[in-house]
Design an enzyme around this catalytic site. Structure first.
Site, PDB file in Angstrom:
ATOM      1  N   ASP A  38      34.703  59.633  30.284  1.00  0.00           N
ATOM      2  CA  ASP A  38      35.386  58.546  29.566  1.00  0.00           C
ATOM      3  C   ASP A  38      36.833  58.369  30.031  1.00  0.00           C
ATOM      4  O   ASP A  38      37.499  59.321  30.423  1.00  0.00           O
ATOM      5  CB  ASP A  38      35.355  58.842  28.057  1.00  0.00           C
ATOM      6  CG  ASP A  38      35.701  57.607  27.246  1.00  0.00           C
ATOM      7  OD1 ASP A  38      35.395  56.491  27.695  1.00  0.00           O
ATOM      8  OD2 ASP A  38      36.294  57.759  26.157  1.00  0.00           O
ATOM      9  N   ASN A  40      37.933  55.539  32.135  1.00  0.00           N
ATOM     10  CA  ASN A  40      38.142  54.751  33.367  1.00  0.00           C
ATOM     11  C   ASN A  40      39.022  53.523  33.109  1.00  0.00           C
ATOM     12  O   ASN A  40      39.933  53.220  33.876  1.00  0.00           O
ATOM     13  CB  ASN A  40      36.807  54.242  33.925  1.00  0.00           C
ATOM     14  CG  ASN A  40      35.934  55.353  34.446  1.00  0.00           C
ATOM     15  OD1 ASN A  40      36.385  56.485  34.576  1.00  0.00           O
ATOM     16  ND2 ASN A  40      34.685  55.043  34.743  1.00  0.00           N
ATOM     17  N   HIS A  55      36.691  52.171  37.197  1.00  0.00           N
ATOM     18  CA  HIS A  55      35.287  52.573  37.380  1.00  0.00           C
ATOM     19  C   HIS A  55      35.056  53.026  38.828  1.00  0.00           C
ATOM     20  O   HIS A  55      34.341  53.987  39.070  1.00  0.00           O
ATOM     21  CB  HIS A  55      34.341  51.428  37.019  1.00  0.00           C
ATOM     22  CG  HIS A  55      34.393  51.061  35.554  1.00  0.00           C
ATOM     23  ND1 HIS A  55      34.230  51.998  34.565  1.00  0.00           N
ATOM     24  CD2 HIS A  55      34.602  49.876  34.922  1.00  0.00           C
ATOM     25  CE1 HIS A  55      34.329  51.401  33.385  1.00  0.00           C
ATOM     26  NE2 HIS A  55      34.572  50.117  33.578  1.00  0.00           N
ATOM     27  N   LEU A 149      20.621  71.552  42.681  1.00  0.00           N
ATOM     28  CA  LEU A 149      21.169  70.955  41.453  1.00  0.00           C
ATOM     29  C   LEU A 149      20.407  69.685  41.069  1.00  0.00           C
ATOM     30  O   LEU A 149      20.169  68.824  41.913  1.00  0.00           O
ATOM     31  CB  LEU A 149      22.643  70.608  41.708  1.00  0.00           C
ATOM     32  CG  LEU A 149      23.353  69.762  40.666  1.00  0.00           C
ATOM     33  CD1 LEU A 149      23.594  70.580  39.401  1.00  0.00           C
ATOM     34  CD2 LEU A 149      24.683  69.236  41.214  1.00  0.00           C
TER      35      LEU A 149
HETATM   36  C1  IPE Z   1      30.825  56.745  26.147  1.00  0.00           C
HETATM   37  O1  IPE Z   1      32.036  56.137  26.312  1.00  0.00           O
HETATM   38  C2  IPE Z   1      29.845  56.220  27.145  1.00  0.00           C
HETATM   39  C3  IPE Z   1      30.085  56.596  28.534  1.00  0.00           C
HETATM   40  C4  IPE Z   1      31.023  57.379  28.978  1.00  0.00           C
HETATM   41  C5  IPE Z   1      29.137  56.043  29.476  1.00  0.00           C
HETATM   42  P1  IPE Z   1      32.454  54.822  25.483  1.00  0.00           P
HETATM   43  O2  IPE Z   1      33.789  54.437  25.971  1.00  0.00           O
HETATM   44  O3  IPE Z   1      31.381  53.809  25.574  1.00  0.00           O
HETATM   45  O4  IPE Z   1      32.499  55.370  23.995  1.00  0.00           O
HETATM   46  P2  IPE Z   1      33.385  54.926  22.756  1.00  0.00           P
HETATM   47  O5  IPE Z   1      33.288  53.427  22.644  1.00  0.00           O
HETATM   48  O6  IPE Z   1      34.771  55.377  23.022  1.00  0.00           O
HETATM   49  O7  IPE Z   1      32.780  55.657  21.600  1.00  0.00           O
HETATM   50  C1  IPE Z   2      33.889  55.287  30.769  1.00  0.00           C
HETATM   51  O1  IPE Z   2      35.150  54.732  30.787  1.00  0.00           O
HETATM   52  C2  IPE Z   2      32.914  54.537  31.629  1.00  0.00           C
HETATM   53  C3  IPE Z   2      31.901  53.764  30.888  1.00  0.00           C
HETATM   54  C4  IPE Z   2      31.749  53.721  29.610  1.00  0.00           C
HETATM   55  C5  IPE Z   2      30.987  52.969  31.695  1.00  0.00           C
HETATM   56  P1  IPE Z   2      35.545  53.513  29.831  1.00  0.00           P
HETATM   57  O2  IPE Z   2      35.238  52.245  30.531  1.00  0.00           O
HETATM   58  O3  IPE Z   2      34.931  53.685  28.497  1.00  0.00           O
HETATM   59  O4  IPE Z   2      37.109  53.686  29.738  1.00  0.00           O
HETATM   60  P2  IPE Z   2      38.000  53.573  28.434  1.00  0.00           P
HETATM   61  O5  IPE Z   2      37.467  54.573  27.465  1.00  0.00           O
HETATM   62  O6  IPE Z   2      37.877  52.178  27.921  1.00  0.00           O
HETATM   63  O7  IPE Z   2      39.362  53.918  28.887  1.00  0.00           O
HETATM   64 MG    MG Z   3      35.540  54.642  26.805  1.00  0.00          MG
END
Ligand code: IPE
Ligand code: IPE
Ligand code: MG
Length: 266
Positions: A38, A40, A55, A149
């Site tokens: 999480d 990105n 991403h 792995l």
């Molecule tokens: C969880 O992250 C999903 C992934 C990392 C793929 P999210 O960004 O979607 O989760 P919330 O919205 O913070 O709970």
């Molecule tokens: C995780 O990073 C990747 C996906 C959920 C695909 P985010 O895109 O949720 O990044 P934040 O949490 O909004 O910073």
């Molecule tokens: Mg996120």
């Protein structure tokens, strides 16, 4: 920083990671590590860049962490790449995530295969865009007999949806008398999850500072050790050093599973 100094620092860092890997390998290695990758978007926004750049950077990190996991002898690495709730995002962000995934597979598949990595997925991938679906199927097929792995990529994955799927499948078997109600136990439920046949995760890591599970592996993490990075470490900032720190922390924990640790008598 001069270019020379940059390479010296990078070299030193690699050497440090190698030493730490050796230390960690001497202790008990988690068989299964799962990661909520999480942060990105915030990583990119902090730099005034589009979220898609975050991403893209995130995919590069995935590569490093897969490599380190292989070196450590971890058996299963489950990466949360796209949740059932992530469809709520703007269309162009979803498109960027999916095409980065395709780009990554096209570029890395040969190397992954050469390194004996087995690619698998968890989640309902039939709903992914055609191109992504095809590339994933190709990767899974090519690497299916690899014995190193196993990387499970969670795509269109949700823990609740996974339970709904399990309940439906089990109910169907009861309805057709393939199973009796008395046959339903914890193991049978596990066997109807996407992770069927795999050990539950020993360690769950979440980067980005949020302390929540976001619908990841709800049934499987009953006794998993949780490790949350601090808020300054978004997924694109996550290095092998952070990873080793999380594993080292895991190695210092006492897992009791509701029991007590009995000291051995002489
Ligand atoms: C969880 O992250 C999903 C992934 C990392 C793929 P999210 O960004 O979607 O989760 P919330 O919205 O913070 O709970
Ligand atoms: C995780 O990073 C990747 C996906 C959920 C695909 P985010 O895109 O949720 O990044 P934040 O949490 O909004 O910073
Ligand atoms: Mg996120």
């Amino acid at each position: 920083m001069s270019l020379n100094r940059f390479f010296r620092t990078k070299h030193k860092r690699k050497a440090r990671v190698k030493t730490n890997i050796e230390i960690i390998k001497d202790r008990s290695i988690p068989r299964h590590v799962s990661i909520i990758m999480d942060g990105n978007g915030r990583w990119a926004e902090k730099r005034g860049l589009p979220r898609s750049t975050g991403h893209r950077q995130g995919v590069e990190i995935m590569r490093d962490i897969i490599e380190t996991s292989g070196e450590l002898g971890i058996e299963y690495l489950t990466l949360y790449a796209f949740s059932t709730e992530n469809w709520k995002r703007p269309k162009n962000e979803i498109k960027a995530i999916m095409s980065l995934l395709v780009e990554y597979l096209v570029r890395e598949l040969k190397t992954l295969h050469k390194n004996n990595v087995k690619i698998a997925t968890i989640g309902d991938i039939s709903l992914l865009p055609d191109k992504a679906y095809k590339e994933i199927k190709k990767a899974v097929k090519l690497t299916k007999d690899n014995t190193g792995l196993q990387v499970n990529v969670a795509l269109n994955y949700g823990g609740r949806l996974e339970m709904v799927k399990a309940v439906r499948e089990i109910s169907q078997k009861v309805a057709t008398k393939e199973l009796n109600i008395e046959d339903i136990d914890e193991e049978l439920i596990s066997d109807h999850l996407y992770t069927c046949g795999m050990p539950d995760p020993d360690l769950l890591i979440r980067t980005g500072g949020d302390v929540r599970i976001s619908n990841f592996l709800l049934y499987q993490i009953a006794y998993t050790e949780l490790w949350f990075s601090d808020a300054t470490v978004y997924w694109p900032d996550f290095t092998s050093e952070h990873y080793l720190e999380a594993i080292s922390d895991f190695q210092n924990r006492q897992r009791r599973y509701g029991g007590v640790i009995v000291e051995e008598e002489d």
